[in-house]
Design an enzyme around this catalytic site. Structure first.
Site, mmCIF file in Angstrom:
data_model
loop_
_atom_site.group_PDB
_atom_site.id
_atom_site.type_symbol
_atom_site.label_atom_id
_atom_site.label_comp_id
_atom_site.label_asym_id
_atom_site.label_seq_id
_atom_site.Cartn_x
_atom_site.Cartn_y
_atom_site.Cartn_z
ATOM 1 N N ARG A 177 -41.099 57.856 22.329
ATOM 2 C CA ARG A 177 -42.180 58.129 21.330
ATOM 3 C C ARG A 177 -42.739 56.754 20.952
ATOM 4 O O ARG A 177 -44.212 57.001 20.633
ATOM 5 C CB ARG A 177 -41.516 58.850 20.084
ATOM 6 C CG ARG A 177 -40.475 57.817 19.509
ATOM 7 C CD ARG A 177 -39.520 58.650 18.563
ATOM 8 N NE ARG A 177 -38.581 59.951 19.315
ATOM 9 C CZ ARG A 177 -37.810 60.327 18.697
ATOM 10 N NH1 ARG A 177 -37.788 60.210 17.559
ATOM 11 N NH2 ARG A 177 -37.068 61.211 19.434
ATOM 12 N N LYS A 216 -45.063 60.180 29.483
ATOM 13 C CA LYS A 216 -43.875 59.143 29.440
ATOM 14 C C LYS A 216 -43.496 58.738 30.700
ATOM 15 O O LYS A 216 -43.027 59.572 31.708
ATOM 16 C CB LYS A 216 -42.858 59.644 28.764
ATOM 17 C CG LYS A 216 -41.628 58.847 28.547
ATOM 18 C CD LYS A 216 -40.351 59.411 27.890
ATOM 19 C CE LYS A 216 -38.958 58.677 27.773
ATOM 20 N NZ LYS A 216 -38.136 59.002 26.809
ATOM 21 N N ASP A 247 -32.913 53.637 21.510
ATOM 22 C CA ASP A 247 -32.925 54.973 22.557
ATOM 23 C C ASP A 247 -33.895 55.855 22.275
ATOM 24 O O ASP A 247 -34.190 56.802 23.344
ATOM 25 C CB ASP A 247 -31.544 55.520 22.635
ATOM 26 C CG ASP A 247 -31.258 56.318 23.821
ATOM 27 O OD1 ASP A 247 -32.126 56.179 25.018
ATOM 28 O OD2 ASP A 247 -30.337 56.917 24.025
ATOM 29 N N ASP A 296 -36.719 59.316 33.637
ATOM 30 C CA ASP A 296 -37.376 59.504 32.614
ATOM 31 C C ASP A 296 -38.892 59.040 32.587
ATOM 32 O O ASP A 296 -39.403 59.060 31.738
ATOM 33 C CB ASP A 296 -36.609 58.426 31.527
ATOM 34 C CG ASP A 296 -36.622 58.831 30.146
ATOM 35 O OD1 ASP A 296 -36.828 60.012 29.852
ATOM 36 O OD2 ASP A 296 -36.453 57.702 29.292
ATOM 37 N N ASP A 333 -34.114 54.308 31.590
ATOM 38 C CA ASP A 333 -33.935 54.192 30.071
ATOM 39 C C ASP A 333 -32.463 53.932 29.856
ATOM 40 O O ASP A 333 -31.295 54.985 30.135
ATOM 41 C CB ASP A 333 -34.159 55.715 29.676
ATOM 42 C CG ASP A 333 -33.951 55.742 28.130
ATOM 43 O OD1 ASP A 333 -33.645 54.596 27.383
ATOM 44 O OD2 ASP A 333 -34.000 57.084 27.383
ATOM 45 N N GLU A 359 -37.098 55.509 22.452
ATOM 46 C CA GLU A 359 -38.208 54.853 23.022
ATOM 47 C C GLU A 359 -39.396 55.340 23.495
ATOM 48 O O GLU A 359 -40.349 54.855 23.566
ATOM 49 C CB GLU A 359 -37.632 53.923 24.078
ATOM 50 C CG GLU A 359 -37.391 54.452 25.612
ATOM 51 C CD GLU A 359 -36.729 55.536 25.757
ATOM 52 O OE1 GLU A 359 -35.725 55.838 24.710
ATOM 53 O OE2 GLU A 359 -36.887 56.293 26.749
ATOM 54 N N LYS A 366 -26.880 53.742 25.939
ATOM 55 C CA LYS A 366 -26.413 54.935 26.223
ATOM 56 C C LYS A 366 -24.802 54.965 26.775
ATOM 57 O O LYS A 366 -24.618 53.726 27.375
ATOM 58 C CB LYS A 366 -27.146 55.523 27.441
ATOM 59 C CG LYS A 366 -28.682 55.851 26.924
ATOM 60 C CD LYS A 366 -29.338 56.809 28.123
ATOM 61 C CE LYS A 366 -30.583 57.185 27.446
ATOM 62 N NZ LYS A 366 -30.777 58.268 26.664
HETATM 63 N N1 BES Z 1 -34.894 59.948 27.759
HETATM 64 C C1 BES Z 1 -34.200 60.290 26.541
HETATM 65 C C2 BES Z 1 -34.148 61.905 26.443
HETATM 66 C C3 BES Z 1 -33.524 62.715 27.493
HETATM 67 C C4 BES Z 1 -32.275 62.861 27.760
HETATM 68 C C5 BES Z 1 -34.031 63.008 28.862
HETATM 69 C C6 BES Z 1 -31.523 63.925 28.608
HETATM 70 C C7 BES Z 1 -33.456 63.773 29.741
HETATM 71 C C8 BES Z 1 -32.413 64.070 29.588
HETATM 72 C C9 BES Z 1 -34.582 59.712 25.408
HETATM 73 O O1 BES Z 1 -35.254 58.634 25.604
HETATM 74 C C10 BES Z 1 -33.504 59.664 24.624
HETATM 75 O O2 BES Z 1 -32.772 58.796 24.841
HETATM 76 N N2 BES Z 1 -33.388 60.263 23.403
HETATM 77 C C11 BES Z 1 -32.487 60.475 22.543
HETATM 78 C C12 BES Z 1 -33.147 60.156 21.354
HETATM 79 C C13 BES Z 1 -32.069 59.685 19.860
HETATM 80 C C14 BES Z 1 -31.472 58.315 20.240
HETATM 81 C C15 BES Z 1 -32.983 59.650 18.848
HETATM 82 C C16 BES Z 1 -31.684 61.819 22.395
HETATM 83 O O3 BES Z 1 -32.203 62.852 22.870
HETATM 84 O O4 BES Z 1 -30.657 61.830 22.427
HETATM 85 ZN ZN ZN Z 2 -36.098 58.229 27.376
HETATM 86 MN MN MN Z 3 -34.073 56.842 25.361
#
Ligand code: BES
Ligand code: ZN
Ligand code: MN
Length: 504
Positions: free
Chosen positions: A357, A270, A353, A293, A275, A355, A282
């Protein structure tokens, strides 16, 4: 911390490292000496052995300062504790190297002689691997975290460190360890690079450099080509940003292709250069740090460099970096959009968010179509859920193929990058079903978040293809100094991938 670290020949080391076991005789330390060793050294070490820090406990270090013997004596002899014999692991030399290196940086000493051969001989550990770990420790420690300091900061002068060991096998290992650390440090430097510099196009440029260094084949799929190949994850996630998305493909081919090893190992990373969360923006400071990210892709790129130049497996390796910026504008993809993947699976966007996957799914489909993978290993900072579950101690591993999981776990014990298995289940796949499309990208109830990511990805892997999803959201960076790492990116994944591929 150091400008450079190199294994070298030199006569008069400023620092000598001796080792002692907690359950061994104190005098065993003196075995490192012979008749030619100056008396001042022997006397200083004998005196230091009676100090409590010289107990041999793991992590303890005593210092001896030889005096009165004229020029050419080391300024400092470190007696490092190795703990109990049966508990010692090769990886402990990584931590030892970091401790010694930190001390030398503080005292501005630049030549180091390491005597670990005899101690390793007493344990049955692999001397080459111990040397490699020592080299890794010094190399990781030397990562330059000052590269974005400008005229407003006084630049610290960094010294070139030279190191040698008492055994050729240990030294050979050190050379490899330093090379691996260079690849990890590339990943760390890219992770650190801010999102206004490190765009998807910038990542493609970096891949080009790596391709040149490693003799790899490079393809960058962008613009119209993304549409032609139906890489809808990249197109949609990257739509809102001026920094256009691309899927970067690197291919390593061994010098002679063996008949039973023609299927490539596929690595996927990834590479979200930023992000923001997209329209599902966010909040509450959740955005800060999202330049990292892209760390899955950075690790895959670093690994490809070392694989091509050092590991040289006899099986082909193909790598994909899924590069996009998840931003907002009137062009942004939105919650409620439905997109159709190249394998025919339709996805309802419920949360922009989730994104990562979406872009990874492109690479899984594409690789299964085009590469006929032996197996796939994918690294991503995918979910906050995995951080809640495992903290920064373990990477979350999702893999239901026993043989592949065993390989990944074996590589993990060598590299010291810890993985912990998390479950996959049909019920998680059910959770991803959408009332309007085939699946959704995030179930609004926040159950089994990390598992949802893996369940989503499973819809894009061809039946029968072994795959492993490593959620590195907790381990890709550290909040505090530990071992050979400073606060910041760890380059997690480069070494485990190298160890995985060295078995191929
Ligand atoms: N890049 C984030 C995940 C992340 C969180 C990486 C903290 C490093 C530190 C990912 O894209 C994300 O935003 N995940 C969300 C998913 C949710 C919106 C379904 C999450 O984990 O809250
Ligand atoms: Zn992300
Ligand atoms: Mn995200």
């Amino acid at each position: 911390m150091f400008e450079s670290v190199a294994v070298a020949e030199f006569d008069r080391p400023q620092v000598v490292v001796l080792t002692r076991f907690q359950d061994g005789e104190a005098e065993a330390v003196l075995k490192a000496f012979d008749k030619k060793t100056p008396g001042a050294i022997v006397e200083a070490v004998k005196a230091a052995l009676s100090r409590p820090e010289a107990s041999g406990e793991a992590g303890k270090m005593a210092e001896a300062y030889p005096v009165g013997g004229g020029d050419g004596l080391p300024a400092r002899i470190i007696i490092a504790g190795l703990g109990k014999k049966e508990k010692l692991k090769e990886g402990d030399f990584r931590t030892l190297a970091a401790a010694v290196g930190r001390r030398m940086a503080a005292t501005k000493e630049t030549t180091l002689a390491v005597h670990i051969g005899a101690a390793i001989g007493e344990t049955g550990l692999d001397a080459g691997l111990a040397g490699r770990c020592f080299g890794e420790g010094l190399g990781l420690l030397s990562w330059n975290n000052q590269q974005f300091k400008g005229k407003g900061t006084e630049q610290k002068k960094r010294a070139a460190l030279q190191v040698k060991a008492d055994r050729k096998t240990v030294e050979k290992g050190m050379v490899l360890g330093l090379k691996l650390a260079e690849a990890v440090n590339l990943a760390r430097t890219l992770s650190e690079t801010p999102p206004n510099v490190a765009t998807p196009a910038f990542m493609a440029e970096q891949a080009k450099k790596v391709a040149k260094l490693g003799g790899l084949e490079l393809t960058v799929i962008e613009g119209k080509q993304l549409e032609k190949e139906k890489l809808v994850g990249h197109i949609n996630v990257g739509k809102a940003s001026e920094n256009k998305p691309c899927m970067i493909r690197l291919a390593y081919t061994p010098q002679t292709l063996k008949k039973n090893k023609t299927k490539p190992v596929v690595l996927i990373g990834k590479t979200m250069t930023y992000d923001t969360g997209g329209l599902s923006l966010k909040v509450n400071n959740g955005m800060v740090g999202m330049k990292r990210d892209k760390d899955g892709g950075c690790a895959v790129l670093g690994a490809m460099l070392a694989i091509a130049t050092e590991i040289k497996p006899t099986r082909p390796v193909v790598a994909y970096l899924c590069a996009a910026e998840n931003s907002i504008s009137d062009e942004a993809y939105r919650p409620d959009d439905i997109i159709t993947y190249r394998n025919g699976v339709t996805v309802e966007i419920t949360n922009t968010d989730a994104e990562g996957r979406l872009v990874l799914a492109d690479a899984f489909c594409y690789a299964c179509d085009k590469d006929d993978p032996a197996y796939i290993v994918e690294l991503s900072t995918l979910t906050g859920g995995v951080v809640t579950a495992l903290g920064s101690t373990y990477c979350g591993m999702f893999c239901d193929d026993d043989a592949l999981r065993a390989k990944v776990e074996k590589a993990s014990t060598v590299s010291g990058e810890r993985v912990w298995r998390l479950p996959m289940h049909q019920e998680y796949r059910e959770m991803m079903k959408s009332p309007v499309a085939d699946i959704l990208n995030s179930n609004p109830n926040r159950k089994a978040h990390a598992g949802q990511g893996a369940a989503f990805l499973s819809y894009f892997v061809k039946e029968g293809t072994a795959w492993c999803h490593l959620d590195i959201a907790g381990v890709h960076a550290t909040e505090s100094e530990s071992g050979p790492f400073v606060k910041g990116p760890t380059g997690w994944g480069v070494r485990i991938l190298c160890d995985l591929l060295s078995g191929e």
